[in-house]
Motif scaffolding. Sequence first.
Motif, PDB file in Angstrom:
ATOM      1  N   LEU A  18      45.561  40.551  46.682  1.00 42.38           N
ATOM      2  CA  LEU A  18      46.076  40.870  45.345  1.00 42.38           C
ATOM      3  C   LEU A  18      47.463  40.287  45.113  1.00 42.38           C
ATOM      4  O   LEU A  18      47.984  40.320  43.999  1.00 42.38           O
ATOM      5  CB  LEU A  18      46.133  42.389  45.150  1.00 42.38           C
ATOM      6  CG  LEU A  18      44.791  43.112  45.284  1.00 42.38           C
ATOM      7  CD1 LEU A  18      44.987  44.626  45.229  1.00 42.38           C
ATOM      8  CD2 LEU A  18      43.828  42.682  44.187  1.00 42.38           C
ATOM      9  N   GLN A  62      34.288  41.566  53.799  1.00 42.65           N
ATOM     10  CA  GLN A  62      34.231  42.630  52.784  1.00 42.65           C
ATOM     11  C   GLN A  62      35.291  43.679  53.146  1.00 42.65           C
ATOM     12  O   GLN A  62      35.277  44.219  54.262  1.00 42.65           O
ATOM     13  CB  GLN A  62      32.835  43.252  52.782  1.00 42.65           C
ATOM     14  CG  GLN A  62      32.698  44.503  51.932  1.00 42.65           C
ATOM     15  CD  GLN A  62      32.687  44.219  50.440  1.00 42.65           C
ATOM     16  OE1 GLN A  62      31.804  43.548  49.933  1.00 42.65           O
ATOM     17  NE2 GLN A  62      33.694  44.722  49.742  1.00 42.65           N
ATOM     18  N   PHE A 111      44.196  52.786  47.883  1.00 40.58           N
ATOM     19  CA  PHE A 111      45.440  52.219  47.356  1.00 40.58           C
ATOM     20  C   PHE A 111      46.542  53.283  47.369  1.00 40.58           C
ATOM     21  O   PHE A 111      46.266  54.462  47.554  1.00 40.58           O
ATOM     22  CB  PHE A 111      45.222  51.721  45.932  1.00 40.58           C
ATOM     23  CG  PHE A 111      44.176  50.646  45.833  1.00 40.58           C
ATOM     24  CD1 PHE A 111      44.530  49.299  45.893  1.00 40.58           C
ATOM     25  CD2 PHE A 111      42.836  50.970  45.694  1.00 40.58           C
ATOM     26  CE1 PHE A 111      43.562  48.311  45.812  1.00 40.58           C
ATOM     27  CE2 PHE A 111      41.866  49.985  45.614  1.00 40.58           C
ATOM     28  CZ  PHE A 111      42.221  48.658  45.674  1.00 40.58           C
ATOM     29  N   LEU A 119      42.962  49.589  37.921  1.00 32.10           N
ATOM     30  CA  LEU A 119      41.520  49.778  38.079  1.00 32.10           C
ATOM     31  C   LEU A 119      40.820  48.428  38.232  1.00 32.10           C
ATOM     32  O   LEU A 119      39.860  48.306  39.000  1.00 32.10           O
ATOM     33  CB  LEU A 119      40.942  50.539  36.880  1.00 32.10           C
ATOM     34  CG  LEU A 119      41.330  52.013  36.775  1.00 32.10           C
ATOM     35  CD1 LEU A 119      40.723  52.639  35.529  1.00 32.10           C
ATOM     36  CD2 LEU A 119      40.902  52.791  38.011  1.00 32.10           C
ATOM     37  N   GLU A 171      42.085  45.781  39.593  1.00 31.07           N
ATOM     38  CA  GLU A 171      42.341  45.346  40.980  1.00 31.07           C
ATOM     39  C   GLU A 171      41.406  46.071  41.945  1.00 31.07           C
ATOM     40  O   GLU A 171      40.843  45.464  42.861  1.00 31.07           O
ATOM     41  CB  GLU A 171      43.795  45.656  41.361  1.00 31.07           C
ATOM     42  CG  GLU A 171      44.792  44.642  40.857  1.00 31.07           C
ATOM     43  CD  GLU A 171      46.201  44.921  41.360  1.00 31.07           C
ATOM     44  OE1 GLU A 171      47.082  44.122  41.038  1.00 31.07           O
ATOM     45  OE2 GLU A 171      46.429  45.938  42.061  1.00 31.07           O
ATOM     46  N   MET A 172      41.253  47.368  41.716  1.00 32.16           N
ATOM     47  CA  MET A 172      40.358  48.162  42.564  1.00 32.16           C
ATOM     48  C   MET A 172      38.934  47.582  42.498  1.00 32.16           C
ATOM     49  O   MET A 172      38.279  47.386  43.520  1.00 32.16           O
ATOM     50  CB  MET A 172      40.390  49.618  42.093  1.00 32.16           C
ATOM     51  CG  MET A 172      39.472  50.581  42.820  1.00 32.16           C
ATOM     52  SD  MET A 172      37.811  50.644  42.149  1.00 32.16           S
ATOM     53  CE  MET A 172      38.083  51.470  40.587  1.00 32.16           C
ATOM     54  N   ALA A 173      38.480  47.292  41.273  1.00 31.64           N
ATOM     55  CA  ALA A 173      37.139  46.742  41.100  1.00 31.64           C
ATOM     56  C   ALA A 173      37.009  45.387  41.799  1.00 31.64           C
ATOM     57  O   ALA A 173      35.964  45.059  42.360  1.00 31.64           O
ATOM     58  CB  ALA A 173      36.832  46.608  39.610  1.00 31.64           C
ATOM     59  N   ARG A 174      38.082  44.623  41.782  1.00 34.39           N
ATOM     60  CA  ARG A 174      38.070  43.301  42.429  1.00 34.39           C
ATOM     61  C   ARG A 174      37.931  43.454  43.948  1.00 34.39           C
ATOM     62  O   ARG A 174      37.139  42.764  44.575  1.00 34.39           O
ATOM     63  CB  ARG A 174      39.366  42.576  42.065  1.00 34.39           C
ATOM     64  CG  ARG A 174      39.370  41.116  42.424  1.00 34.39           C
ATOM     65  CD  ARG A 174      40.625  40.478  41.871  1.00 34.39           C
ATOM     66  NE  ARG A 174      41.223  39.613  42.849  1.00 34.39           N
ATOM     67  CZ  ARG A 174      42.463  39.156  42.791  1.00 34.39           C
ATOM     68  NH1 ARG A 174      43.231  39.490  41.774  1.00 34.39           N
ATOM     69  NH2 ARG A 174      42.934  38.366  43.705  1.00 34.39           N
ATOM     70  N   VAL A 175      38.706  44.379  44.511  1.00 36.74           N
ATOM     71  CA  VAL A 175      38.655  44.590  45.966  1.00 36.74           C
ATOM     72  C   VAL A 175      37.262  45.058  46.391  1.00 36.74           C
ATOM     73  O   VAL A 175      36.708  44.568  47.381  1.00 36.74           O
ATOM     74  CB  VAL A 175      39.728  45.619  46.403  1.00 36.74           C
ATOM     75  CG1 VAL A 175      39.490  46.090  47.831  1.00 36.74           C
ATOM     76  CG2 VAL A 175      41.121  45.008  46.281  1.00 36.74           C
ATOM     77  N   PHE A 176      36.658  45.962  45.606  1.00 38.56           N
ATOM     78  CA  PHE A 176      35.337  46.482  45.959  1.00 38.56           C
ATOM     79  C   PHE A 176      34.203  45.583  45.459  1.00 38.56           C
ATOM     80  O   PHE A 176      33.037  45.944  45.592  1.00 38.56           O
ATOM     81  CB  PHE A 176      35.165  47.901  45.404  1.00 38.56           C
ATOM     82  CG  PHE A 176      35.942  48.950  46.152  1.00 38.56           C
ATOM     83  CD1 PHE A 176      35.599  49.281  47.464  1.00 38.56           C
ATOM     84  CD2 PHE A 176      37.011  49.596  45.575  1.00 38.56           C
ATOM     85  CE1 PHE A 176      36.322  50.246  48.160  1.00 38.56           C
ATOM     86  CE2 PHE A 176      37.729  50.570  46.263  1.00 38.56           C
ATOM     87  CZ  PHE A 176      37.387  50.888  47.561  1.00 38.56           C
ATOM     88  N   ARG A 177      34.556  44.470  44.876  1.00 38.83           N
ATOM     89  CA  ARG A 177      33.571  43.487  44.373  1.00 38.83           C
ATOM     90  C   ARG A 177      32.578  44.136  43.404  1.00 38.83           C
ATOM     91  O   ARG A 177      31.357  43.967  43.516  1.00 38.83           O
ATOM     92  CB  ARG A 177      32.816  42.839  45.530  1.00 38.83           C
ATOM     93  CG  ARG A 177      33.741  42.057  46.447  1.00 38.83           C
ATOM     94  CD  ARG A 177      32.991  41.369  47.543  1.00 38.83           C
ATOM     95  NE  ARG A 177      33.895  40.722  48.481  1.00 38.83           N
ATOM     96  CZ  ARG A 177      33.527  40.103  49.590  1.00 38.83           C
ATOM     97  NH1 ARG A 177      32.241  40.021  49.905  1.00 38.83           N
ATOM     98  NH2 ARG A 177      34.401  39.541  50.388  1.00 38.83           N
ATOM     99  N   VAL A 178      33.102  44.893  42.460  1.00 41.99           N
ATOM    100  CA  VAL A 178      32.262  45.529  41.441  1.00 41.99           C
ATOM    101  C   VAL A 178      31.833  44.450  40.436  1.00 41.99           C
ATOM    102  O   VAL A 178      32.679  43.706  39.937  1.00 41.99           O
ATOM    103  CB  VAL A 178      33.051  46.647  40.709  1.00 41.99           C
ATOM    104  CG1 VAL A 178      32.225  47.259  39.591  1.00 41.99           C
ATOM    105  CG2 VAL A 178      33.485  47.714  41.707  1.00 41.99           C
TER     106      VAL A 178
END
Lengths: 187, 254
Positions: free
Chosen positions: A50, A65, A70, B152, B154-161
């Motif tokens: 990020l 993966q 956070f 949110l 960024e969160m979706a990006r990390v979890f590959r949503v």
Amino acid sequence: MEIVVRHLCKSFGDKAVLRDVTFTAGRGITAVMAPSGTGKTTLLRILLGLERADSGTVEGLAGKQLSAVFQEDRLLEHLSAEGNLRFVLGRAYDPDAARALLARLDLPDTGDQIVREFSGGMRRRLALARALLAPFDALLLDEPFTGLDRENRDRALAAVRETAGDRSVLLVTHDPDDAAGCRVVRL
Amino acid sequence: MKRKNRPVRLWAAAFWLLVWQGASMALAGTTGGRMLLLASPVQALGRLLALAGTGAFWQSVAFSSARILGGFFLACALAAVLSALACRLRWVRELLSPLVAVVKAVPVVSFIILALIFLSSENLSLLISGLMVFPPVYLNLLEGIEHADRQLLEMARVFRVPLGRQLRGIYLPAVLPYFRSAVSLGLGLCWKSGAAAEVIGLPAGSVGEALYTAKVYFQTGDLFAWTAVIVAVSVLSEKLLLRLLDAAVRKAGG
């Protein structure tokens, strides 16, 4: 799997946040400890892709993966606990596994409850449940036990240990109690 | 007890109706007692009821509604696609920026007259109402998308949503309140501009043509009746659409 961080540097304007950070995190839990405001979150953001480092390298995470807790809970406020888990897991969502983990984290029968109504501690545990239920090769946790009492913290740490198995877990914290029994890297 | 803060109070409406009645009677005095120049509220209501009893009235309402609301929905669809693109691609935003500024600034009659050179009058109101609605809807949607929670995302990006799930879970709740404001503003705009386009273009069987005919033959009763119809359909469509949107906002949790 190993996460190898070499000579990582990051500045925001004139302020150097990370200065030549080097460490290796192997299998199991590695606690990265440092006082508040010393770039722990920035380090995790770089590892999660990020943020970009000014210099230095990270090995072992490319194409892997990742799952994370956070610094903020980052939950969808308008959805239920189950809705939040489904949002991340999609078709891989397993209701039985989710119920069991939520119960283990002392969130029994909360699947239908809207997250907006959750207390701070409940949100934190749900964010942890989300990270543990998502498929991952490496788990990155940023102060995951903030706001939890000792009993809940011990429960959460045990759940992390058991779920992660021999996969790499990076636990960023400023609290020595969180790092009890873990390999420790000091920034 | 706390008094309700209604936008229009009954006594105020009654006062202005009395003013209208008085003005109508005063002008009638100059034309030998006949209310030619300004029909009274009672006459206007009478004409509205008489018109509503004819098939041609409903055909005109349907003709204009289909085109004006059609323009509104087309503009919304186009604004949704282009605002999403503009958020992703800077050059799309830069390309659209002068166009949106021009549409906002240029008087609607200029567009109507220009469009009449190239288009038949039949679908003029569709184009004009769409054109007037596009800028507020596009700009509001753009703002809504930009207000989507970065953390949110960024969160979706990390979890590959997947993107579809991100749209439903993150973007939609962020955008719907902005879209609601745009709909409220846009529906009023599209009826005003659409009716103006019909009055100038005179498509056969439209509300605009009926308004124009009323003006030509000094039928002020009909003029008020048709104006009331435009206001009523505009308010009804706004209320209906906002109710649907509110249900969607509640469901999406925005």
